[in-house]
Design a protein around this motif. Structure first.
Motif, mmCIF file in Angstrom:
data_model
loop_
_atom_site.group_PDB
_atom_site.id
_atom_site.type_symbol
_atom_site.label_atom_id
_atom_site.label_comp_id
_atom_site.label_asym_id
_atom_site.label_seq_id
_atom_site.Cartn_x
_atom_site.Cartn_y
_atom_site.Cartn_z
ATOM 1 N N LYS A 280 16.782 0.752 41.069
ATOM 2 C CA LYS A 280 15.719 1.469 41.780
ATOM 3 C C LYS A 280 14.398 1.369 41.017
ATOM 4 O O LYS A 280 13.322 1.271 41.625
ATOM 5 C CB LYS A 280 16.124 2.922 42.002
ATOM 6 C CG LYS A 280 17.277 3.061 43.003
ATOM 7 C CD LYS A 280 17.711 4.502 43.206
ATOM 8 C CE LYS A 280 18.867 4.584 44.197
ATOM 9 N NZ LYS A 280 19.324 5.970 44.453
ATOM 10 N N PRO A 285 15.125 -1.344 47.243
ATOM 11 C CA PRO A 285 15.253 -0.228 48.191
ATOM 12 C C PRO A 285 16.560 0.532 47.994
ATOM 13 O O PRO A 285 17.581 -0.059 47.621
ATOM 14 C CB PRO A 285 15.210 -0.922 49.552
ATOM 15 C CG PRO A 285 14.452 -2.186 49.306
ATOM 16 C CD PRO A 285 14.827 -2.619 47.922
ATOM 17 N N ASP A 286 16.537 1.841 48.267
ATOM 18 C CA ASP A 286 17.692 2.691 48.002
ATOM 19 C C ASP A 286 18.948 2.224 48.729
ATOM 20 O O ASP A 286 20.033 2.207 48.145
ATOM 21 C CB ASP A 286 17.377 4.139 48.420
ATOM 22 C CG ASP A 286 16.406 4.802 47.463
ATOM 23 O OD1 ASP A 286 16.046 4.164 46.453
ATOM 24 O OD2 ASP A 286 16.009 5.954 47.718
ATOM 25 N N SER A 398 17.259 -8.028 47.920
ATOM 26 C CA SER A 398 15.999 -7.432 48.385
ATOM 27 C C SER A 398 15.008 -8.515 48.807
ATOM 28 O O SER A 398 14.286 -8.365 49.800
ATOM 29 C CB SER A 398 15.383 -6.574 47.281
ATOM 30 O OG SER A 398 16.248 -5.518 46.920
ATOM 31 N N GLU A 402 14.058 -8.068 52.548
ATOM 32 C CA GLU A 402 12.743 -7.455 52.705
ATOM 33 C C GLU A 402 11.607 -8.468 52.847
ATOM 34 O O GLU A 402 10.523 -8.121 53.300
ATOM 35 C CB GLU A 402 12.448 -6.540 51.512
ATOM 36 C CG GLU A 402 13.426 -5.395 51.345
ATOM 37 C CD GLU A 402 13.294 -4.388 52.472
ATOM 38 O OE1 GLU A 402 12.186 -4.218 52.992
ATOM 39 O OE2 GLU A 402 14.313 -3.768 52.830
ATOM 40 N N TRP A 406 8.287 -8.602 48.686
ATOM 41 C CA TRP A 406 8.870 -7.264 48.585
ATOM 42 C C TRP A 406 8.529 -6.581 47.264
ATOM 43 O O TRP A 406 8.233 -5.383 47.235
ATOM 44 C CB TRP A 406 10.393 -7.345 48.749
ATOM 45 C CG TRP A 406 11.086 -7.939 47.545
ATOM 46 C CD1 TRP A 406 11.243 -9.252 47.254
ATOM 47 C CD2 TRP A 406 11.676 -7.218 46.466
ATOM 48 N NE1 TRP A 406 11.895 -9.416 46.068
ATOM 49 C CE2 TRP A 406 12.189 -8.183 45.560
ATOM 50 C CE3 TRP A 406 11.833 -5.859 46.163
ATOM 51 C CZ2 TRP A 406 12.833 -7.833 44.380
ATOM 52 C CZ3 TRP A 406 12.483 -5.508 44.984
ATOM 53 C CH2 TRP A 406 12.974 -6.496 44.119
ATOM 54 N N GLN A 410 6.083 -3.137 46.161
ATOM 55 C CA GLN A 410 6.631 -1.977 45.451
ATOM 56 C C GLN A 410 5.767 -1.594 44.266
ATOM 57 O O GLN A 410 5.660 -0.405 43.923
ATOM 58 C CB GLN A 410 8.058 -2.297 44.949
ATOM 59 C CG GLN A 410 9.087 -2.487 46.058
ATOM 60 C CD GLN A 410 9.459 -1.187 46.729
ATOM 61 O OE1 GLN A 410 9.288 -0.103 46.184
ATOM 62 N NE2 GLN A 410 9.937 -1.291 47.960
#
Length: 412
Positions: A280, A285-286, A398, A402, A406, A410
């Motif tokens: 994380k 992403p969670d 990810s 994403e 991505w 973030q």
């Protein structure tokens, strides 16, 4: 003191093996007197392996019904897990080609006292596939000689239970409960591992002589070299693919704590909480992190794949089996991949892997103890690769779920 406590079982296990090896060198064939103790331990493990594989795999899959974006995430996870495991296997295979662990070891006395090599049987590709992945009768599933068909059935049961929704929940709960109980049984049996494995090794060295010790030492040194290459080289490459230079920076900034935890605990399962935190912090992403880390702890183990290659090459060399034909190479890589998938996320939980190697290639199950020693001595570096590999895989997933940018989004 906490680190020492976490190492306690591994130290006891290694101590048992070292003392057993020393006894074998000193007393020779007289150590046969302790062979029954080693065989009792192995038989207990043989008995528990089938329910362990059945319950753990079916329960894990049965509880996959609540994941967000399940289809896309799961498809990407499978592709990433498969790709990195195959790369790990290829690196290990190349390593064993450059330096065979049994190179320079006198195999004459060792081969003389080992169970006979499997007899070559001529069969078509179709017949081989049928025998490898299926059995003609339900009861045949529950045999340690038919682990692959059992895995196929366990996957089907898990998927069907998940698809049944609320009606399948009672069975899913039963499978979960059964998994917890069988893991406790394994834990109880493993308390006897230092003595049982030590006695087995004493008898092995007593019969085969100190030459076999050189083979184990060479295996350990080869594995450490391969682990260093994979940890720093492959993981850096994966992080770069996931997020470019920023991905490399973010990965190495956050992976130190998971790495230390893996070394200190020697358990992929114990690393799940710290790996979740680290992924994380890497911007994952969670929903991806919370899916890939628990799943990877049980089904994705690049370190175990590399160890599986070394074990297979070890047996192939002992029995003079062909390791150069395309079919042999594919079989070795394929079985090593499966070994990485079925090995439990618990300390020294690789007993199923050894049995699968023997079952698929037709080796005598008595050889499980012979290659089990390799699992023990490479346990710590293998756990490091198994555990931290899941964090960089989370970044890769990810990237493909994403989109290309991505990570920059973030940390914008």
């Amino acid at each position: 003191m906490k680190v020492l406590k976490n190492y306690r079982f591994s130290l006891f296990l290694l101590s048992g093996i070292i003392l057993g090896g020393a006894a074998g060198v000193i007393f020779g064939e007289k150590t046969a007197v302790v062979k029954p103790i080693g065989e009792i331990f192995l038989n207990l493990m043989f008995v528990v392996i089938v329910p362990l594989v059945f319950l753990s795999i079916s329960s894990a899959i049965a509880n996959m019904n609540g994941m967000k974006r399940l289809g896309k995430i799961m498809g990407t996870i499978f592709a990433v897990f498969f790709s990195t495991a195959i790369i790990a296997g290829i690196i290990a295979f190349i390593g064993t080609t450059i330096y065979n662990p049994l190179k320079g070891v006198d195999l004459t006395q060792i081969i003389k006292n080992l169970p006979a090599a499997p007899e070559a049987q001529s069969s078509s590709l179709g017949e081989t596939l049928v025998k490898t992945f299926t059995v003609p009768d339900f009861l045949d599933l529950f045999s340690k000689s038919n682990l692959l068909p059992l895995i196929v059935f366990s996957i089907l049961l898990g998927v069907a239970t998940s698809l049944a929704g609320d009606k399948g929940k009672p069975l899913a709960d039963l499978l979960n409960s059964g998994t917890e109980v069988i893991l406790k049984i394994v834990q109880i049996i493993m308390y006897a591992a230092p003595i049982g494995l030590g006695c087995y090794f004493a008898d092995t060295v007593g019969k085969l002589g100190p030459q076999i010790i050189n083979g184990y030492l060479n295996s350990f040194l080869l594995y450490v070299v391969l682990a260093v290459i994979y940890y720093f080289g492959a993981f850096t490459l994966y992080a770069f693919i996931a997020g470019g230079p920023l991905g490399v920076k973010v990965y190495w900034k956050n992976v130190i704590t998971p790495s230390i935890t893996a070394i200190a605990t020697s358990s992929s399962a114990a690393c799940i909480p710290v790996n979740l935190q680290a992924t994380k912090k890497m911007g994952v992403p969670d929903d991806i992190a919370e899916t890939i880390i628990p799943l990877g702890a049980n089904t994705h183990k690049d370190g175990s794949v590399m160890g599986g290659i070394i074990k297979i090459i070890y047996l192939f060399t002992l029995f003079g089996k062909d390791m150069t034909s395309p079919m042999s190479i594919l079989a070795i890589l394929g079985v090593a991949f499966l070994v990485g998938a079925v090995m439990g996320g618990i300390p020294s939980g690789g007993m199923t892997g050894e049995l699968m190697i023997c079952a698929v290639f037709g080796f005598n199950p008595e050889l499980v103890g012979t290659i089990m020693i390799i699992s023990t001595i490479i346990d710590i570096p293998a756990t490091l690769l198994n555990s931290t590999g899941n964090t960089v895989c989370a970044m890769l997933v990810s990237r493909f779920v994403e989109g290309k940018n991505w990570l920059s989004k973030q940390f914008a």
